[in-house]
Design an enzyme around this catalytic site. Structure first.
Site, PDB file in Angstrom:
ATOM      1  N   ASP A 138      42.573  40.655  24.796  1.00 36.10           N
ATOM      2  CA  ASP A 138      42.684  41.352  25.868  1.00 36.10           C
ATOM      3  C   ASP A 138      43.816  42.205  26.026  1.00 36.10           C
ATOM      4  O   ASP A 138      44.461  42.547  26.934  1.00 36.10           O
ATOM      5  CB  ASP A 138      42.464  40.695  27.311  1.00 36.10           C
ATOM      6  N   MET A 182      41.644  36.857  36.384  1.00 33.27           N
ATOM      7  CA  MET A 182      41.991  35.636  36.307  1.00 33.27           C
ATOM      8  C   MET A 182      43.383  35.313  37.195  1.00 33.27           C
ATOM      9  O   MET A 182      43.478  34.080  36.890  1.00 33.27           O
ATOM     10  CB  MET A 182      42.387  35.523  34.724  1.00 33.27           C
TER      11      MET A 182
END
Length: 188
Positions: free
Chosen positions: A132, A20
């Site tokens: 995560d 990301m």
């Protein structure tokens, strides 16, 4: 990006990156402080969902004021349309690097686990599930303070997320059973 100035941040060094974004150390030329800048990769900049997820990360993390959660200063966009997140810079290393060097001492491991738990408790109290948590997303400062980072896959429990039904987000070896089955997740 190295050597460039983004808004009023002079990019000094690449610190790392993941799916990301890429993270850089930079100098805030207005306030004369060191910061970390996370830039959404160019291929994801054109992806509306990825942009929305990046903004969600900024909103989720910035809503949390806790000593064990990375402080977010701002989110902005370059003239070229690249979105970036500015956060506090913490000298230290990820828990992953510490573990890679060898086993942690028991008292050290327990201290880190407690600090991570406190960060997650704060997030859960505010309706945010990280999704995560892994050693690469936990910074340990030179003073031994844990900072949970990378809320890019966070889920705001009060919102319908950006995750499509039947899709799986996260790092497989650290996922809860619900995540691996692409089911709804909560604070548990």
């Amino acid at each position: 990006m190295l050597g460039q100035t983004v808004s009023h941040y002079r990019v000094v060094e690449k610190l790392g990156g993941g799916g990301m974004g890429v993270v850089y150390r930079a100098e805030d030329t207005k306030l004369r402080r060191v910061v970390a800048i996370k830039v959404l990769p160019p291929d994801l900049t054109r992806d509306t969902t990825a942009k929305e997820r990046f903004v969600l990360e900024a909103q989720a993390a910035s809503a949390l004021d806790h000593p064990n959660i990375c402080t977010i200063h701002e989110i902005d966009e370059t003239p070229d349309g690249e979105i970036f997140l500015v956060m506090a810079y913490y000298p230290g290393e990820t828990l992953k690097y510490k573990i890679d060097r060898g086993p942690l001492k028991l008292d050290e491991a327990l201290d880190y686990a407690i600090q991570i738990g406190q960060a997650l408790k704060k997030a859960h109290e505010n309706g945010i599930v990280h999704r995560d948590i892994k050693p690469a997303n936990v910074l340990v400062t030179t003073d031994g303070l844990v900072k949970v980072v990378d809320f890019g896959l966070a889920k705001l429990l009060s919102q319908s997320g950006l995750t499509q039904t039947g899709t799986t987000l996260g790092t497989v070896s650290y996922m809860s059973p619900e995540q691996t089955l692409a089911e709804s997740v909560d604070a548990r």
